[in-house]
Write an enzyme that holds these catalytic residues in place. Structure first.
Site, PDB file in Angstrom:
ATOM      1  N   ASP A 185      33.450  32.276  37.989  1.00  9.64           N
ATOM      2  CA  ASP A 185      33.017  31.281  37.015  1.00  9.64           C
ATOM      3  C   ASP A 185      33.670  29.941  37.335  1.00  9.64           C
ATOM      4  O   ASP A 185      33.851  29.622  38.511  1.00  9.64           O
ATOM      5  CB  ASP A 185      33.374  31.769  35.606  1.00  9.64           C
ATOM      6  CG  ASP A 185      32.395  31.311  34.547  1.00  9.64           C
ATOM      7  OD1 ASP A 185      32.436  30.125  34.193  1.00  9.64           O
ATOM      8  OD2 ASP A 185      31.588  32.137  34.081  1.00  9.64           O
ATOM      9  N   THR A 232      44.166  27.818  43.886  1.00 13.04           N
ATOM     10  CA  THR A 232      44.467  27.582  42.471  1.00 13.04           C
ATOM     11  C   THR A 232      43.175  27.558  41.665  1.00 13.04           C
ATOM     12  O   THR A 232      42.589  26.494  41.426  1.00 13.04           O
ATOM     13  CB  THR A 232      45.217  26.249  42.295  1.00 13.04           C
ATOM     14  OG1 THR A 232      46.308  26.192  43.204  1.00 13.04           O
ATOM     15  CG2 THR A 232      45.741  26.128  40.865  1.00 13.04           C
ATOM     16  N   HIS A 239      34.145  26.798  30.672  1.00 16.49           N
ATOM     17  CA  HIS A 239      33.217  27.932  30.649  1.00 16.49           C
ATOM     18  C   HIS A 239      33.919  29.225  31.072  1.00 16.49           C
ATOM     19  O   HIS A 239      33.811  30.262  30.407  1.00 16.49           O
ATOM     20  CB  HIS A 239      32.046  27.617  31.581  1.00 16.49           C
ATOM     21  CG  HIS A 239      30.901  28.574  31.496  1.00 16.49           C
ATOM     22  ND1 HIS A 239      30.808  29.716  32.263  1.00 16.49           N
ATOM     23  CD2 HIS A 239      29.780  28.541  30.739  1.00 16.49           C
ATOM     24  CE1 HIS A 239      29.677  30.336  31.990  1.00 16.49           C
ATOM     25  NE2 HIS A 239      29.025  29.656  31.057  1.00 16.49           N
ATOM     26  N   ASN A 253      47.944  41.476  19.651  1.00 20.35           N
ATOM     27  CA  ASN A 253      49.167  40.703  19.914  1.00 20.35           C
ATOM     28  C   ASN A 253      49.405  39.630  18.854  1.00 20.35           C
ATOM     29  O   ASN A 253      50.134  38.671  19.096  1.00 20.35           O
ATOM     30  CB  ASN A 253      49.106  40.071  21.309  1.00 20.35           C
ATOM     31  CG  ASN A 253      47.961  39.074  21.467  1.00 20.35           C
ATOM     32  OD1 ASN A 253      47.045  39.023  20.639  1.00 20.35           O
ATOM     33  ND2 ASN A 253      48.008  38.288  22.519  1.00 20.35           N
ATOM     34  N   TYR A 343      18.289  40.105  40.877  1.00 24.05           N
ATOM     35  CA  TYR A 343      18.399  41.096  41.941  1.00 24.05           C
ATOM     36  C   TYR A 343      18.401  42.510  41.370  1.00 24.05           C
ATOM     37  O   TYR A 343      18.878  42.755  40.254  1.00 24.05           O
ATOM     38  CB  TYR A 343      19.676  40.869  42.756  1.00 24.05           C
ATOM     39  CG  TYR A 343      19.704  39.559  43.498  1.00 24.05           C
ATOM     40  CD1 TYR A 343      18.682  39.200  44.369  1.00 24.05           C
ATOM     41  CD2 TYR A 343      20.763  38.665  43.318  1.00 24.05           C
ATOM     42  CE1 TYR A 343      18.705  37.988  45.045  1.00 24.05           C
ATOM     43  CE2 TYR A 343      20.798  37.448  43.989  1.00 24.05           C
ATOM     44  CZ  TYR A 343      19.762  37.122  44.849  1.00 24.05           C
ATOM     45  OH  TYR A 343      19.796  35.921  45.517  1.00 24.05           O
ATOM     46  N   SER A 404      25.582  33.533  28.948  1.00 27.38           N
ATOM     47  CA  SER A 404      26.897  33.583  29.606  1.00 27.38           C
ATOM     48  C   SER A 404      27.926  34.277  28.745  1.00 27.38           C
ATOM     49  O   SER A 404      28.871  34.891  29.255  1.00 27.38           O
ATOM     50  CB  SER A 404      27.390  32.164  29.925  1.00 27.38           C
ATOM     51  OG  SER A 404      26.716  31.613  31.018  1.00 27.38           O
TER      52      SER A 404
END
Length: 559
Positions: A185, A232, A239, A253, A343, A404
């Site tokens: 991404d 990096t 996004h 947590n 695909y 997404s």
């Protein structure tokens, strides 16, 4: 309430009958009010006089009235729960929207069973836990309607249970650190506390300016930035951080949100630049990188309308190496095919709203909407999805909308399924997710029974997918076989090619009930089978030799 008539009884008998009536009423009321039951599941035991035909471990009920009840009430699975030799006691699961008490009464009227009963829920002798629900203590978990929808989401009309039943799924599986999920991404905020301990680290690399593991990437400790060709993969758009958090933010947590998989490792591959775009070459290279460095699931919440053989080769490389690839359908509200979702070897995901309708439009544009088409597999919640922010470790007020955001829910579920059983292949994962998806979820006329181009096989249900011992055609379907069927999905005619020793073909539905048989079948190079008379849905085609032995099986999908 039941009414009883009493007449022509003496006073003693009246008292006796009144006592029985009161007792019956108390027992009946207590039973009907018992909340500790599975609301879409029952257990039956056939009478000893009822024999079941068994073929290759599949129980075929072949009883006209019983099969009709199962079909009419959307039975989704049958599994043996009793004596393995006698094979007379079964758990039967129905669509969650059915009235299980009504179905029990229908079953009893058939007089086939020794008993028909609820599948009750029991507890251990210690402190009581919330009934079959793992609700994490993350601060803003109540915003995550896609995981748990109480019907009160503030940003949009919402329907209770228009979610993926994550709180029930976590009772079964919460993930495994040995499973690596690649997020291809715009990168991720690597230092976000919700990713603490979760970002994949290359065990064969050190920061020394040398390619220690000879994989072609220098100092790729935490993945790679394919957009800028450096080590990096930080997020300069936002996004990717949102998507990565949906898959795997730390759960329980007392902070922010919870990811679907609370334990997997997140391999970050940056394939989008700061304008949220990227070249196919970046995407293609990243797929090979993820596979070669141990990823078992790849999330690609990206899409382009051009077909690329190179990217297709990369997707096939992942598939052939046992890696699941999940991709989004895109957001143009049309049937244009975007890749990699288009695909064959990807799981293509569309998006729904908090009210279980196809997301059309998304909140950010009146002309937007979840794309559709014959290649769609499933849908998942994807509009108004709160998540992590790439510019802050403390701001949890950003939300996104798009396919997404739906795709990483499927990616997280795929990871949990692999945590449960690492031997599962990409085909097995896809089959489980399709077969356990909830069909006809909303009120939209687009959502028709079985497969449709808008919702695929339905909205995913993580709980159902993780349940063990359900009837699944995937176990037989996924053998290495020298038989092929095409097209798949098909409309009416199914073309079969393969072994010439095939002499007959049997088609079973998802319940294991035989619905079609073709004897004296002659297969040369290829033959066509007319299945225009069967309903849309998922089926198992078994191919038998002249001795009646099954030599091959394939999953087939009727559109």
């Amino acid at each position: 309430m039941r009414h009883y008539m009493i007449k022509q009884l003496d006073k003693g008998n009246i008292k006796k009958h009144l006592f029985l009536i009161i007792l019956i009423f108390i027992v009946t009321t207590a039973f009907s009010q018992n909340k500790n039951v599975n609301k879409n599941q029952l257990i039956v035991k056939f009478k000893s006089s009822i024999s079941l035909k068994t073929t290759e471990g599949r129980q075929l009920f072949k009883h006209k009235e019983l099969d009709k009840i199962n079909k009419d009430n959307k039975a989704t699975s049958i599994s043996l729960v009793g004596n393995k030799k006698q094979k007379n006691t079964y758990r039967i699961t129905f669509d969650a929207k059915q009235d299980i008490n009504h179905i029990i009464n229908l079953y009893k009227k058939l007089h086939l069973f020794e008993y028909v009963e609820h599948d009750f829920i029991g507890f251990g002798g210690g402190k009581q836990k919330t009934l079959l629900e793992t609700i994490p203590n993350d601060t803003y978990f109540t915003r995550q309607y896609g995981l748990y929808n109480g019907g009160t989401f503030s940003l949009s009309p919402a329907i209770e249970d228009a979610d993926i039943d994550m709180e029930l799924a976590w009772d079964i599986e919460q993930g495994d650190a040995s499973i690596i999920v690649a997020i291809l991404d715009s990168g991720a905020k690597l230092d976000h506390p919700e990713f603490n301990g979760r970002i994949w680290e290359n065990p064969n690399e050190t920061v020394n300016g040398i390619d220690d593991d000879n994989n072609g990437y220098i100092d790729d400790i935490n993945g790679w930035d394919f957009a800028n060709n450096d080590n990096t993969p930080t997020d300069d758009h936002g996004h990717g951080t949102n998507v990565a958090g949906i898959v795997g933010a730390n759960g329980n947590n007392n902070l922010g949100y919870s990811g679907v998989d609370m334990n997997c490792k997140l391999m970050i591959g940056k394939i989008l630049n700061n304008e949220n775009s990227g070249f196919y070459s970046w995407w293609t290279e990243a797929i090979y990188y993820a596979v070669d460095n141990g990823a078992k699931v790849i999330n690609m919440s990206v899409g382009g309308s051009g077909f690329s053989s190179a990217m297709q080769d990369a997707i096939n490389y992942a598939y052939n190496n046992g890696v699941v690839v999940v991709a989004c359908m895109m957001n143009e509200n049309n049937n244009t095919t975007y890749y990699p979702a288009g695909y064959q070897n990807t799981i293509a995901v569309g998006a729904t709203n908090p009210n279980d309708e196809r997301a059309s439009p998304f909140f950010w544009s009146a002309s937007s909407g979840s794309n559709y088409g014959n290649h769609i597999d499933v849908v998942a919640p994807g509009n108004y999805i709160y998540g992590l922010n790439n510019e802050s470790n403390t701001n949890y007020d950003y939300y996104w909308g798009g396919t997404s955001q739906a795709a990483p829910l499927v990616t997280g579920l795929s990871s949990l399924l692999l945590s449960q059983d690492p031997s599962r292949s990409p085909d097995a994962i896809r089959t489980i997710i399709r077969n356990t998806a909830e069909d006809q979820i909303g009120n939209s006329t687009e959502d028709t029974a079985g497969f449709d181009i808008y919702y695929g096989y339905g909205r995913i249900n993580a709980h159902q997918a993780l349940l063990e011992n359900t009837l699944s055609i995937s176990e037989v379907d996924l053998k290495n076989l020298d038989v092929s069927v095409s097209p798949n999905p098909f409309s009416n005619l199914l073309t079969i090619s393969g072994k010439p020793e095939i002499k007959s073909i049997i088609i079973y539905n998802i319940l294991g009930v035989e619905i079609f048989r073709k004897e004296n079948f002659s297969l040369t190079n290829y033959s066509k089978l007319d299945l225009s008379h069967i309903d849309s849905g998922v089926y198992l085609a078994s191919f038998l030799n002249g001795s009646g032995k099954i030599i091959a099986s394939k999953k087939v999908i009727k559109q």
